[in-house]
Write a protein that holds these residues in place. Structure first.
Motif, short mmCIF file in Angstrom:
data_model
loop_
_atom_site.label_atom_id
_atom_site.label_comp_id
_atom_site.label_asym_id
_atom_site.label_seq_id
_atom_site.Cartn_x
_atom_site.Cartn_y
_atom_site.Cartn_z
N TYR A 214 51.10 -17.71 -3.32
CA TYR A 214 51.99 -18.75 -3.82
C TYR A 214 53.44 -18.51 -3.42
O TYR A 214 54.22 -19.47 -3.31
N SER A 215 53.83 -17.28 -3.22
CA SER A 215 55.23 -17.00 -2.90
C SER A 215 55.51 -16.98 -1.40
O SER A 215 56.66 -17.18 -0.99
N THR A 216 54.48 -16.75 -0.59
CA THR A 216 54.72 -16.66 0.86
C THR A 216 53.81 -17.57 1.68
O THR A 216 54.06 -17.76 2.86
N GLY A 217 52.74 -18.10 1.08
CA GLY A 217 51.76 -18.86 1.85
C GLY A 217 52.19 -20.30 2.12
O GLY A 217 53.09 -20.85 1.47
N SER A 218 51.50 -20.92 3.07
CA SER A 218 51.70 -22.33 3.37
C SER A 218 50.95 -23.17 2.33
O SER A 218 50.18 -22.65 1.52
N LEU A 219 51.15 -24.46 2.38
CA LEU A 219 50.45 -25.34 1.47
C LEU A 219 48.94 -25.25 1.67
O LEU A 219 48.17 -25.22 0.70
N THR A 220 48.50 -25.18 2.92
CA THR A 220 47.06 -25.06 3.18
C THR A 220 46.53 -23.71 2.71
O THR A 220 45.37 -23.62 2.27
N ASP A 221 47.34 -22.66 2.77
CA ASP A 221 46.92 -21.36 2.22
C ASP A 221 46.68 -21.48 0.71
O ASP A 221 45.70 -20.95 0.17
N ILE A 222 47.59 -22.15 0.04
CA ILE A 222 47.47 -22.32 -1.41
C ILE A 222 46.25 -23.16 -1.75
O ILE A 222 45.50 -22.85 -2.69
N TRP A 223 46.02 -24.24 -1.01
CA TRP A 223 44.83 -25.06 -1.24
C TRP A 223 43.55 -24.27 -1.02
O TRP A 223 42.60 -24.39 -1.79
N GLY A 224 43.54 -23.44 0.02
CA GLY A 224 42.36 -22.62 0.27
C GLY A 224 42.11 -21.64 -0.86
O GLY A 224 40.95 -21.44 -1.28
N TYR A 225 43.17 -21.04 -1.37
CA TYR A 225 43.05 -20.12 -2.50
C TYR A 225 42.51 -20.86 -3.73
O TYR A 225 41.61 -20.38 -4.42
N ALA A 226 43.06 -22.05 -3.98
CA ALA A 226 42.65 -22.82 -5.16
C ALA A 226 41.18 -23.22 -5.07
O ALA A 226 40.44 -23.11 -6.05
N LEU A 227 40.75 -23.68 -3.91
CA LEU A 227 39.36 -24.11 -3.75
C LEU A 227 38.39 -22.93 -3.88
O LEU A 227 37.24 -23.11 -4.31
N ALA A 228 38.86 -21.74 -3.53
CA ALA A 228 38.00 -20.56 -3.64
C ALA A 228 37.99 -19.96 -5.04
O ALA A 228 36.95 -19.49 -5.51
N GLU A 229 39.14 -19.98 -5.72
CA GLU A 229 39.27 -19.23 -6.97
C GLU A 229 39.18 -20.09 -8.23
O GLU A 229 38.80 -19.60 -9.29
N PHE A 363 58.67 -24.06 -6.79
CA PHE A 363 58.14 -22.70 -6.87
C PHE A 363 57.35 -22.23 -5.66
O PHE A 363 57.33 -21.03 -5.38
N HIS A 364 56.70 -23.09 -4.92
CA HIS A 364 55.86 -22.62 -3.82
C HIS A 364 56.69 -21.99 -2.70
O HIS A 364 57.83 -22.41 -2.44
N GLY A 365 56.07 -21.02 -2.04
CA GLY A 365 56.77 -20.29 -0.99
C GLY A 365 57.16 -21.16 0.19
O GLY A 365 58.17 -20.89 0.86
N TRP A 366 56.38 -22.20 0.51
CA TRP A 366 56.71 -23.07 1.64
C TRP A 366 57.88 -24.00 1.32
O TRP A 366 58.37 -24.70 2.21
N ALA A 367 58.31 -24.02 0.05
CA ALA A 367 59.44 -24.88 -0.36
C ALA A 367 60.60 -23.97 -0.81
O ALA A 367 61.07 -23.15 -0.03
N LEU A 368 61.05 -24.09 -2.05
CA LEU A 368 62.17 -23.25 -2.51
C LEU A 368 61.76 -21.80 -2.73
O LEU A 368 62.60 -20.91 -2.75
N GLY A 369 60.48 -21.55 -2.97
CA GLY A 369 59.97 -20.18 -3.02
C GLY A 369 60.39 -19.39 -4.24
O GLY A 369 60.64 -18.19 -4.14
N LEU A 370 60.43 -20.02 -5.42
CA LEU A 370 60.85 -19.31 -6.63
C LEU A 370 59.68 -18.75 -7.43
O LEU A 370 59.89 -18.24 -8.54
N PHE A 371 58.47 -18.83 -6.89
CA PHE A 371 57.30 -18.35 -7.63
C PHE A 371 57.43 -16.85 -7.90
O PHE A 371 57.68 -16.05 -7.01
N GLY A 372 57.25 -16.48 -9.18
CA GLY A 372 57.28 -15.08 -9.57
C GLY A 372 58.66 -14.46 -9.64
O GLY A 372 58.77 -13.24 -9.77
N LYS A 373 59.71 -15.28 -9.59
CA LYS A 373 61.06 -14.72 -9.51
C LYS A 373 61.94 -14.99 -10.72
O LYS A 373 62.94 -14.28 -10.93
N LEU A 374 61.63 -16.00 -11.50
CA LEU A 374 62.52 -16.40 -12.59
C LEU A 374 62.01 -15.90 -13.94
O LEU A 374 60.81 -15.88 -14.20
#
Length: 423
Positions: A214-229, A363-374
């Protein structure tokens, strides 16, 4: 009486599907409460938007562990926010299911129209769940709403007491299940503790992978993680339906039929008992929250306090919030901020899903990237900014258009017709 009933039936019949409900026919307290709830839900959910799921209840999952401000915010949210705004929203959804059916019956439609409406909601919810945010409640509402159709024509008392009974049963199950695990956490020598601790350890071990994607992946990386987990998270839904969502919907239906949201009950008594419910709930939550803080937030104990006894404790506050907002609605909606809250409530579907989309960009890494930081206090800045957007756009939009964008789409899908959007 007959002429009054026929006038009411005519108003309901005229309201759908071709036209939105006329302003003079709307139950303004429903829109107001829905507006407050959709704003408040963001406050409740913001930690789960910006951090792994465990951080929602457990401050130790925040960056570097929780600080003093995080602990104070956790306690405040534990007492007044978490579960309460979701519960308020769920009450309103139950009332809305029955209100929709009243209007459908007045036009000669059946509960199958509502079923189709809920199936579309479920499809939208699953899309939200996998591709936008895993904390979706729409699919849960769709499942619960479909079950609630079996109870539409039961008596008001049956709906109310069935809802209360299922809700209390849910609280007992959560308390026993998590209480036993918390006891094992404190006494690892108890038989079976090793397996319980291994389960929680496995959950913690998966957190770094989620933070990384979520902090460094692309949108497709996040979708792949979501579909798997995330499919395994859906296994919890039937339990949540029976123990919380369906019960609160049934209570909301009963309250609506009693005229609660229209101010039909004694106003002075409603205000008095609402404040008593809020005060009792807060008084019971405070020592429980302080106890968890004093223990240093052990993970299972924290989850026990968060979802066990608090399940019982939060109900008086949910009903208290609903009562006060209903009682004070006429005065509130006469103000500028009140009108904007009503508009936010009328576009609650759009505001709820739109908020999730905005949080992706925050929050997503491909955008502002604030996931896990605040930390929690810092995330409130994001909450207040989103509130401002919701309050600013909803009113002018509804002055020009009949519905919110997603409200319009949902209506078109429900009736399988293209309705005019512009006024």
């Amino acid at each position: 009486m007959a002429s009054e009933a026929s006038t009411a039936d005519m108003a309901m019949a005229e309201a759908t599907p071709d036209q939105p409900v006329r302003r003079e026919d709307r139950i303004v307290s429903l829109d107001l409460i829905r507006g407050v709830a959709v704003l408040g839900i963001l406050w409740a959910n913001i930690t789960a938007f910006g951090h792994p799921q465990a951080a929602y209840a457990w401050p130790e999952m925040l960056p570097g562990g929780g600080n003093a401000a995080d602990d104070a915010m956790w306690l405040f949210q534990y007492i007044f926010i978490d579960g309460k705004l979701r519960g308020l929203f769920t009450l309103l959804f139950g009332a809305g299911v029955y209100l929709f059916m009243e209007r459908a019956w007045a036009r000669g439609s059946s509960r199958w129209l509502q079923a189709r409406r809920l199936l579309w909601l479920g499809a939208i919810g699953l899309t939200h769940f996998f591709f936008i945010w895993y904390g979706d409640i729409l699919f849960l509402y769709a499942m619960s709403g479909l079950l609630s159709l079996m109870f539409l024509k039961r008596s008001i008392k049956t709906q109310f007491w069935l809802g209360i009974s299922l809700y209390l049963l849910g609280g007992a199950l959560f308390t026993l299940m998590l209480g036993g695990q918390a006891l094992m956490e404190a006494n690892p020598q108890i038989e079976g503790a090793e397996g319980v601790m291994a389960f929680w350890e496995e959950m913690r071990a998966g957190v770094p992978a989620k933070v990384a994607v979520y902090s460094t992946g692309s949108l497709t990386d996040i979708w792949g993680y979501a579909l798997a987990e995330y499919p395994k998270l859906l296994l919890n839904h039937p339990f949540l339906v029976i123990t919380e969502t369906l019960p609160l919907m049934l209570i909301g239906m009963a309250l609506f039929r009693w005229g609660f949201f229209e101010g039909a009950l004694d106003r002075a008594k409603t205000i008095r008992w609402s404040w008593i419910g809020i005060a009792v709930s807060a008084a019971l939550s405070l020592p429980l929250g302080l106890w968890v803080m004093d223990q240093g937030f052990p993970q299972i104990l924290t989850q026990f306090a968060f979802a066990g006894p608090s399940h019982f404790i939060r109900l008086p506050m949910i009903l208290g919030f609903a009562g006060l907002l209903t009682a004070y609605a006429p005065g509130i909606v006469a103000t500028g901020i009140g009108q904007r809250l009503v508009a936010a409530g009328r576009a609650a579907f759009t505001n709820y899903l739109g908020t999730s989309v905005v949080m992706m960009f925050v929050f997503h890494g491909w955008a502002l990237g604030l996931f896990g930081k605040l930390h929690r206090l810092e995330m409130l800045v994001v909450v207040f900014a989103a509130w401002a957007v919701m309050l600013l756009w909803s009113k002018p939009w509804l002055e020009r258009y009949r519905y919110g964008p997603l409200e319009w789409l949902w209506r078109c899908l429900t009736y399988w017709r293209l309705f005019p959007l512009k006024r």
